[in-house]
Design a protein around this motif. Sequence first.
Motif, short mmCIF file in Angstrom:
data_model
loop_
_atom_site.label_atom_id
_atom_site.label_comp_id
_atom_site.label_asym_id
_atom_site.label_seq_id
_atom_site.Cartn_x
_atom_site.Cartn_y
_atom_site.Cartn_z
N ASN A 181 -3.71 0.68 -3.54
CA ASN A 181 -3.63 -0.74 -3.23
C ASN A 181 -3.21 -1.47 -4.50
N MET B 135 0.85 -1.18 0.00
CA MET B 135 0.00 0.00 0.00
C MET B 135 0.89 1.24 0.00
N GLU C 224 -2.62 -4.60 -5.00
CA GLU C 224 -3.31 -5.87 -5.20
C GLU C 224 -4.61 -5.69 -6.00
N TYR D 169 -7.79 4.41 -2.58
CA TYR D 169 -8.69 4.61 -1.45
C TYR D 169 -8.47 6.03 -0.96
N ASP E 87 -13.24 3.47 -1.71
CA ASP E 87 -12.72 3.38 -3.07
C ASP E 87 -13.52 4.36 -3.94
#
Length: 108
Positions: A18, A1, A20, A25, A83
């Motif tokens: 993020n 992050m 992944e 965010y 998000d």
Amino acid sequence: MDNKIQIFEDKRIRTVWNEETEEWYFSVVDVIGVLTDSPNPRKYWSVLKTRLKKEGNELATNCSQLKLKSHTDGKSYKTDVADTEQLLRIIQSIPSPKAEPFKLWLAQ
């Protein structure tokens, strides 16, 4: 992050990337501060969350919390983040002339 500060109309918004999920965010409190010019955006968010829950909207419940550095003391605190999709839905609940310019900024 990856934590990062982004700027909208000279106001700071704490964000986290993020890797992944490949999503940004955003600190909900920072966005509310930008949209409302409220002296206490944390309180505004608290009242809005309560109202959304009463309406049966699960949006406020679905917001995650991440540790973000405070603008004031530089310490990290758990902060509600959303998000892009969640944020757009929160923005719809806030009457603000800045909502449209903010949505355009968000889309970039």
